[in-house]
Design a protein around this motif. Structure first.
Motif, PDB file in Angstrom:
ATOM      1  N   PRO A   1     -41.773  25.941  33.244  1.00 32.26           N
ATOM      2  CA  PRO A   1     -42.271  24.878  32.377  1.00 32.26           C
ATOM      3  C   PRO A   1     -41.232  23.849  31.947  1.00 32.26           C
ATOM      4  CG  PRO A   1     -41.768  26.789  31.041  1.00 32.26           C
ATOM      5  CD  PRO A   1     -41.415  27.152  32.472  1.00 32.26           C
ATOM      6  N   LEU A   2     -41.762  22.824  31.302  1.00 35.14           N
ATOM      7  CA  LEU A   2     -40.984  21.834  30.576  1.00 35.14           C
ATOM      8  C   LEU A   2     -41.159  22.169  29.099  1.00 35.14           C
ATOM      9  CD1 LEU A   2     -39.447  19.187  31.396  1.00 35.14           C
ATOM     10  CD2 LEU A   2     -41.565  17.957  30.903  1.00 35.14           C
ATOM     11  N   VAL A   3     -40.039  22.247  28.343  1.00 44.19           N
ATOM     12  CA  VAL A   3     -40.102  22.764  26.973  1.00 44.19           C
ATOM     13  C   VAL A   3     -39.330  21.845  26.029  1.00 44.19           C
ATOM     14  CG1 VAL A   3     -39.653  24.749  25.479  1.00 44.19           C
ATOM     15  CG2 VAL A   3     -40.239  25.113  27.878  1.00 44.19           C
ATOM     16  N   ALA A   4     -39.868  21.673  24.829  1.00 43.94           N
ATOM     17  CA  ALA A   4     -39.177  20.930  23.773  1.00 43.94           C
ATOM     18  C   ALA A   4     -39.240  21.733  22.484  1.00 43.94           C
ATOM     19  CB  ALA A   4     -39.807  19.560  23.562  1.00 43.94           C
ATOM     20  N   ARG A   5     -38.223  21.601  21.662  1.00 40.70           N
ATOM     21  CA  ARG A   5     -38.221  22.171  20.306  1.00 40.70           C
ATOM     22  C   ARG A   5     -37.920  21.055  19.313  1.00 40.70           C
ATOM     23  NH1 ARG A   5     -35.521  27.582  17.759  1.00 40.70           N
ATOM     24  NH2 ARG A   5     -37.474  28.357  18.626  1.00 40.70           N
TER      25      ARG A   5
ATOM     26  N   LEU B   1     -45.566  15.278  32.756  1.00 40.72           N
ATOM     27  CA  LEU B   1     -44.560  14.301  32.318  1.00 40.72           C
ATOM     28  C   LEU B   1     -45.200  13.246  31.408  1.00 40.72           C
ATOM     29  CD1 LEU B   1     -42.400  13.688  35.528  1.00 40.72           C
ATOM     30  CD2 LEU B   1     -41.967  15.249  33.629  1.00 40.72           C
ATOM     31  N   ASP B   2     -46.441  12.857  31.724  1.00 38.08           N
ATOM     32  CA  ASP B   2     -47.144  11.918  30.843  1.00 38.08           C
ATOM     33  C   ASP B   2     -47.337  12.532  29.452  1.00 38.08           C
ATOM     34  OD1 ASP B   2     -47.336   9.972  32.769  1.00 38.08           O
ATOM     35  OD2 ASP B   2     -49.369  10.530  33.390  1.00 38.08           O
ATOM     36  N   ARG B   3     -47.707  13.824  29.405  1.00 34.39           N
ATOM     37  CA  ARG B   3     -47.887  14.476  28.109  1.00 34.39           C
ATOM     38  C   ARG B   3     -46.564  14.555  27.361  1.00 34.39           C
ATOM     39  NH1 ARG B   3     -51.547  13.321  29.172  1.00 34.39           N
ATOM     40  NH2 ARG B   3     -51.211  12.060  27.310  1.00 34.39           N
ATOM     41  N   ALA B   4     -45.481  14.826  28.085  1.00 32.59           N
ATOM     42  CA  ALA B   4     -44.170  14.883  27.440  1.00 32.59           C
ATOM     43  C   ALA B   4     -43.818  13.540  26.818  1.00 32.59           C
ATOM     44  CB  ALA B   4     -43.106  15.308  28.456  1.00 32.59           C
ATOM     45  N   ARG B   5     -44.125  12.456  27.520  1.00 32.92           N
ATOM     46  CA  ARG B   5     -43.859  11.119  26.960  1.00 32.92           C
ATOM     47  C   ARG B   5     -44.682  10.901  25.689  1.00 32.92           C
ATOM     48  NH1 ARG B   5     -44.660  10.019  32.597  1.00 32.92           N
ATOM     49  NH2 ARG B   5     -42.645   9.737  33.637  1.00 32.92           N
TER      50      ARG B   5
ATOM     51  N   ALA C   1     -35.501  16.344  17.756  1.00 34.35           N
ATOM     52  CA  ALA C   1     -35.516  17.303  18.854  1.00 34.35           C
ATOM     53  C   ALA C   1     -34.197  18.059  18.912  1.00 34.35           C
ATOM     54  CB  ALA C   1     -35.751  16.582  20.178  1.00 34.35           C
ATOM     55  N   VAL C   2     -34.277  19.346  19.249  1.00 39.73           N
ATOM     56  CA  VAL C   2     -33.082  20.171  19.458  1.00 39.73           C
ATOM     57  C   VAL C   2     -33.218  20.848  20.822  1.00 39.73           C
ATOM     58  CG1 VAL C   2     -32.281  20.545  17.105  1.00 39.73           C
ATOM     59  CG2 VAL C   2     -34.195  21.889  17.942  1.00 39.73           C
ATOM     60  N   PRO C   3     -33.095  20.056  21.901  1.00 40.09           N
ATOM     61  CA  PRO C   3     -33.353  20.595  23.237  1.00 40.09           C
ATOM     62  C   PRO C   3     -32.404  21.702  23.648  1.00 40.09           C
ATOM     63  CG  PRO C   3     -32.362  18.414  23.370  1.00 40.09           C
ATOM     64  CD  PRO C   3     -32.738  18.631  21.938  1.00 40.09           C
ATOM     65  N   GLY C   4     -31.211  21.738  23.075  1.00 44.71           N
ATOM     66  CA  GLY C   4     -30.276  22.796  23.427  1.00 44.71           C
ATOM     67  C   GLY C   4     -30.712  24.171  22.977  1.00 44.71           C
ATOM     68  N   GLU C   5     -31.762  24.255  22.149  1.00 52.54           N
ATOM     69  CA  GLU C   5     -32.217  25.544  21.641  1.00 52.54           C
ATOM     70  C   GLU C   5     -33.377  26.139  22.439  1.00 52.54           C
ATOM     71  OE1 GLU C   5     -32.990  25.499  17.469  1.00 52.54           O
ATOM     72  OE2 GLU C   5     -31.001  24.706  16.959  1.00 52.54           O
ATOM     73  N   VAL C   6     -33.903  25.429  23.428  1.00 59.72           N
ATOM     74  CA  VAL C   6     -35.042  25.976  24.174  1.00 59.72           C
ATOM     75  C   VAL C   6     -34.593  27.171  25.010  1.00 59.72           C
ATOM     76  CG1 VAL C   6     -36.216  23.754  24.211  1.00 59.72           C
ATOM     77  CG2 VAL C   6     -34.777  24.418  26.152  1.00 59.72           C
ATOM     78  N   THR C   7     -35.484  28.138  25.142  1.00 63.04           N
ATOM     79  CA  THR C   7     -35.144  29.391  25.821  1.00 63.04           C
ATOM     80  C   THR C   7     -36.375  29.960  26.493  1.00 63.04           C
ATOM     81  OG1 THR C   7     -33.518  29.890  24.080  1.00 63.04           O
ATOM     82  CG2 THR C   7     -34.136  31.698  25.527  1.00 63.04           C
ATOM     83  N   GLN C   8     -36.171  30.609  27.624  1.00 58.52           N
ATOM     84  CA  GLN C   8     -37.233  31.366  28.293  1.00 58.52           C
ATOM     85  C   GLN C   8     -36.640  32.633  28.875  1.00 58.52           C
ATOM     86  OE1 GLN C   8     -39.032  29.434  31.681  1.00 58.52           O
ATOM     87  NE2 GLN C   8     -40.453  31.091  32.073  1.00 58.52           N
TER      88      GLN C   8
ATOM     89  N   LEU D   1     -36.828  11.334  28.859  1.00 56.55           N
ATOM     90  CA  LEU D   1     -37.391  12.520  28.217  1.00 56.55           C
ATOM     91  C   LEU D   1     -36.291  13.432  27.700  1.00 56.55           C
ATOM     92  CD1 LEU D   1     -40.316  13.333  30.712  1.00 56.55           C
ATOM     93  CD2 LEU D   1     -40.459  12.211  28.467  1.00 56.55           C
ATOM     94  N   GLY D   2     -35.389  12.844  26.917  1.00 56.43           N
ATOM     95  CA  GLY D   2     -34.247  13.608  26.419  1.00 56.43           C
ATOM     96  C   GLY D   2     -34.609  14.723  25.469  1.00 56.43           C
ATOM     97  N   ASP D   3     -35.832  14.725  24.930  1.00 55.01           N
ATOM     98  CA  ASP D   3     -36.262  15.801  24.037  1.00 55.01           C
ATOM     99  C   ASP D   3     -36.549  17.088  24.800  1.00 55.01           C
ATOM    100  OD1 ASP D   3     -36.211  13.795  22.183  1.00 55.01           O
ATOM    101  OD2 ASP D   3     -38.321  13.952  21.586  1.00 55.01           O
ATOM    102  N   TRP D   4     -36.689  16.994  26.122  1.00 52.28           N
ATOM    103  CA  TRP D   4     -37.238  18.089  26.918  1.00 52.28           C
ATOM    104  C   TRP D   4     -36.185  18.693  27.837  1.00 52.28           C
ATOM    105  CZ3 TRP D   4     -42.371  19.406  26.142  1.00 52.28           C
ATOM    106  CH2 TRP D   4     -43.085  18.518  25.325  1.00 52.28           C
ATOM    107  N   ARG D   5     -36.430  19.965  28.219  1.00 49.66           N
ATOM    108  CA  ARG D   5     -35.605  20.636  29.208  1.00 49.66           C
ATOM    109  C   ARG D   5     -36.510  21.420  30.158  1.00 49.66           C
ATOM    110  NH1 ARG D   5     -32.801  17.495  27.317  1.00 49.66           N
ATOM    111  NH2 ARG D   5     -30.660  17.673  26.532  1.00 49.66           N
ATOM    112  N   LYS D   6     -36.129  21.465  31.435  1.00 51.35           N
ATOM    113  CA  LYS D   6     -36.860  22.238  32.436  1.00 51.35           C
ATOM    114  C   LYS D   6     -36.299  23.644  32.466  1.00 51.35           C
ATOM    115  CE  LYS D   6     -39.444  23.013  36.157  1.00 51.35           C
ATOM    116  NZ  LYS D   6     -38.913  24.306  36.599  1.00 51.35           N
ATOM    117  N   LEU D   7     -37.169  24.633  32.329  1.00 58.33           N
ATOM    118  CA  LEU D   7     -36.756  26.029  32.425  1.00 58.33           C
ATOM    119  C   LEU D   7     -37.293  26.600  33.737  1.00 58.33           C
ATOM    120  CD1 LEU D   7     -37.056  27.057  28.669  1.00 58.33           C
ATOM    121  CD2 LEU D   7     -35.075  26.199  29.932  1.00 58.33           C
ATOM    122  N   ALA D   8     -37.688  27.861  33.786  1.00 58.42           N
ATOM    123  CA  ALA D   8     -38.058  28.457  35.073  1.00 58.42           C
ATOM    124  C   ALA D   8     -39.259  27.754  35.690  1.00 58.42           C
ATOM    125  CB  ALA D   8     -38.352  29.947  34.895  1.00 58.42           C
TER     126      ALA D   8
END
Length: 224
Positions: free
Chosen positions: A26-30, A88-92, A105-112, A17-24
């Motif tokens: 949620p799991l977030v993708a951009r 995780l299934d939805r993320a896939r 995907a630009v996962p480095g740009e996700v923010t919370q 799931l390299g498109d995604w990042r875990k924040l506080a």
């Protein structure tokens, strides 16, 4: 709700799931999109896939040149938010849809952002901030945080401390970033006049502005 711990989530991100990042919470993708129509079509595909899978429609934010998708589940008893196996299934599934739509995907740009206040009495402060920020004084803290059900405003986290006299800085922001984005953001803040206060914990770095007001840069690394 059977929430998954951060170590397992980070393993899933590393494995598939390299498109995604875990924040506080949620799991977030951009994803980058060429135009608003393409972004809307992708958002509609995400909504249709979720509905077909009988999953709550994810939070989708469509903006100029990007689509942000946020995944989390809410415990029906406590209201606590977390990431489950279903998320995780939805993320896939969303990752597959993004590939079908030719999106990057630009996962480095996700923010919370979380608003954080030191207090020894979160049960006393909670109704005020719930009423002010969400319009519902009954929306009391879930464990230690007031959430707006539709995420119009950031969550307010009550950092429990011993009672102390004022004045003292009691409010700060937690800026949640992708782990790979945190070092550069910290460096930029320091170059802009900030001061490094504490970097002993790998999960957060405390910075101060030129007048001493503090903020934390947080990542999911090193958290349970």
């Amino acid at each position: 709700m059977d929430a998954i711990g951060n170590p397992d989530i980070l393993r899933a991100i590393a494995d598939e799931l390299g498109d995604w990042r875990k924040l506080a919470q949620p799991l977030v993708a951009r994803y980058r999109v060429a135009d608003g129509v393409g972004g809307a079509e992708f958002a509609a595909a995400v909504a249709r896939e979720a509905a077909a899978s009988r999953y709550d429609i994810p939070e989708v934010r469509l903006g100029p040149g990007h689509v942000d998708i946020t995944l989390y589940s809410v415990d029906p008893g406590s209201g606590r938010r977390g990431v489950t196996a279903g998320d995780l299934d939805r993320a896939r599934a969303i990752t597959r849809l993004a590939k079908e739509h030719g999106l990057t995907a630009v996962p480095g740009e996700v923010t919370q952002i979380e608003l954080c206040v030191d207090t020894a009495a979160d049960a006393v402060l909670g109704p005020f901030w719930a009423a002010l920020l969400t319009g519902d004084p009954e929306n009391t803290p879930v464990t230690d945080t007031v959430f707006d059900p539709t995420n119009r405003v950031p969550g307010t986290w009550f950092q429990r401390t011993d009672a102390h006299p004022t004045p003292r800085q009691r409010w700060h922001i937690d800026l949640w970033l992708a782990p790979e984005a945190a070092p550069q953001r910290i460096a930029l803040a320091l170059a802009a006049g900030g001061t490094l206060v504490d970097d002993t914990d790998p999960s957060f770095t405390v910075l101060a502005d030129p007048e001493g007001n503090r903020a934390c840069v947080c990542t999911a690394l090193g958290r349970g």
